[in-house]
Structures are given as structure tokens and as C-alpha cells.
Scaffold this motif. Structure first.
Motif, PDB file in Angstrom:
ATOM      1  N   LEU A 179       7.250  -1.397  -2.246  1.00  0.00           N
ATOM      2  CA  LEU A 179       8.325  -0.464  -2.685  1.00  0.00           C
ATOM      3  C   LEU A 179       9.444  -0.598  -2.271  1.00  0.00           C
ATOM      4  O   LEU A 179      10.849  -0.996  -2.718  1.00  0.00           O
ATOM      5  CB  LEU A 179       8.373   0.382  -4.023  1.00  0.00           C
ATOM      6  N   PHE A 180       9.692   0.165  -1.601  1.00  0.00           N
ATOM      7  CA  PHE A 180      10.404   0.640  -0.543  1.00  0.00           C
ATOM      8  C   PHE A 180      10.920  -0.254   0.094  1.00  0.00           C
ATOM      9  O   PHE A 180      12.286  -0.650   0.365  1.00  0.00           O
ATOM     10  CB  PHE A 180      10.367   1.678   1.051  1.00  0.00           C
ATOM     11  N   ALA A 197      11.767  -3.919  -0.187  1.00  0.00           N
ATOM     12  CA  ALA A 197      11.565  -4.604  -1.636  1.00  0.00           C
ATOM     13  C   ALA A 197      12.817  -4.477  -2.237  1.00  0.00           C
ATOM     14  O   ALA A 197      13.488  -5.076  -2.117  1.00  0.00           O
ATOM     15  CB  ALA A 197      10.814  -5.031  -2.842  1.00  0.00           C
ATOM     16  N   SER A 198      13.148  -2.886  -2.381  1.00  0.00           N
ATOM     17  CA  SER A 198      14.236  -2.209  -2.629  1.00  0.00           C
ATOM     18  C   SER A 198      15.523  -2.295  -2.068  1.00  0.00           C
ATOM     19  O   SER A 198      16.346  -2.447  -2.134  1.00  0.00           O
ATOM     20  CB  SER A 198      13.733  -0.829  -3.421  1.00  0.00           C
ATOM     21  N   SER A 199      14.962  -2.089  -0.508  1.00  0.00           N
ATOM     22  CA  SER A 199      16.387  -2.256   0.185  1.00  0.00           C
ATOM     23  C   SER A 199      16.284  -3.217   0.640  1.00  0.00           C
ATOM     24  O   SER A 199      17.364  -3.717   0.781  1.00  0.00           O
ATOM     25  CB  SER A 199      15.421  -0.843   1.581  1.00  0.00           C
ATOM     26  N   VAL A 255      16.531  -5.514  -1.173  1.00  0.00           N
ATOM     27  CA  VAL A 255      17.830  -6.183  -2.944  1.00  0.00           C
ATOM     28  C   VAL A 255      19.085  -4.983  -2.817  1.00  0.00           C
ATOM     29  O   VAL A 255      19.417  -5.886  -2.977  1.00  0.00           O
ATOM     30  CB  VAL A 255      17.222  -5.203  -4.197  1.00  0.00           C
ATOM     31  N   VAL A 256      18.803  -3.972  -2.151  1.00  0.00           N
ATOM     32  CA  VAL A 256      20.287  -2.921  -2.272  1.00  0.00           C
ATOM     33  C   VAL A 256      21.674  -3.795  -0.767  1.00  0.00           C
ATOM     34  O   VAL A 256      22.930  -3.782  -0.942  1.00  0.00           O
ATOM     35  CB  VAL A 256      19.964  -1.795  -1.826  1.00  0.00           C
ATOM     36  N   TRP A 265      11.909  -8.853   7.040  1.00  0.00           N
ATOM     37  CA  TRP A 265      11.959  -7.884   6.414  1.00  0.00           C
ATOM     38  C   TRP A 265      10.765  -7.880   5.964  1.00  0.00           C
ATOM     39  O   TRP A 265       9.904  -7.212   5.902  1.00  0.00           O
ATOM     40  CB  TRP A 265      13.364  -7.224   5.397  1.00  0.00           C
TER      41      TRP A 265
END
Length: 151
Positions: free
Chosen positions: A97-98, A100-102, A104-105, A132
């Protein structure tokens, strides 16, 4: 993945970091090394505190985002492991989750900066995303390796 072995000399006070049974210690001295920002499962932390003193310990560590995470330990010949629910929550939910979300950010930041609209950055975004994702996968594999290495 790293293995730290030696006499347990000192431990700072700890505090809970999440709803998972994890304790964060500011500093732990093992042998001639001082580890900072160490996250320990509650079972391993309790075992280290109960037999605190000049004892021989071996810590099998991985990484949890930016901190070192103890996955397993051998304290005075007895093995202690991270709980299976905590191990799976961290390695199969929180770390992916970290990453994937980073990613996307970063993509959103490039888009809002006006750099995501050009085709010149498409290969860098593609290869950066693949790199990544591979880094996140290697983090999970390394953590599981350090968990099962002691067994």
C-alpha cells in the motif's frame, strides 16, 4: 535483511506505533552496534525485556518503510518469531500500500506540475513505476526471508 548478533547491552524505552502489537525503540545496543529506530513485535520485545542484562541475542531484521523491523530473534538459545497476522499485515498489505500510494502521489505531482502531459516522460514514468514495484517486492521478499531464516 540484516542479522545483528552480540550481547544486549542497553535498550531505550519503547512505545506502540500502530494498532498492531509493535513496539518502537529509539536505541538498542547489541554488541558494538547501536541500532536506532528499531521496531520490535511485542513477543520479541517482552522476551528481550524479561531476560535483560548481559545476554547473547541474535536479531533477524527486515525493513518497514523507513525503520528497521525485527522479524525473528534468538535470545539465549530460544527462538521468538513475529506473529503471523502481524507479518502478513505488514508485508502483504502495508508495504504494498505504501509503495502503490507513493507512486500515485508522484504521478499526480508530475501531472499537476505540467510534466505529466508531455510524452517525453512516459518511458521514465513506466520504468520508474516498474522499478518502484520491484523495490517493494524485494522489500517483502527480504522480510519473509529474514522471518523464515531462523526456523
Amino acid at each position: 535483511m540484516a542479522i545483528f548478533q552480540g550481547l544486549l547491552k542497553a535498550m531505550s524505552s519503547g512505545y506502540g506505533v500502530t494498532r498492531l502489537p509493535l513496539i518502537k525503540r529509539g536505541a538498542v545496543e547489541i554488541g558494538d552496534k547501536a541500532l536506532s529506530n528499531l521496531i520490535l513485535p511485542a513477543a520479541i520485545d517482552a522476551r528481550l525485556e524479561n531476560d535483560y542484562g548481559n545476554q547473547e541475542v541474535r536479531l533477524y531484521t527486515g525493513r518497514f518503510i523507513f525503520n528497521r523491523l525485527v522479524m525473528a530473534a534468538k535470545v539465549e538459545g530460544r527462538s521468538v518469531f513475529m506473529g503471523p497476522i502481524s507479518a502478513f499485515m505488514i508485508n502483504l498489505i502495508l508495504i504494498p500500500l505504501f509503495f502503490a500510494s507513493s507512486f500515485v502521489v508522484v504521478i499526480m505531482a508530475l501531472f499537476f506540475a505540467g510534466l505529466g502531459e508531455t510524452n517525453a516522460l512516459d518511458p521514465f514514468i513506466l520504468y520508474g513505476g516498474i522499478g518502484w514495484a520491484v523495490l517493494g517486492l524485494l522489500r517483502v521478499v527480504s522480510n519473509f526471508k529474514s522471518l523464515f531464516m531462523l526456523g
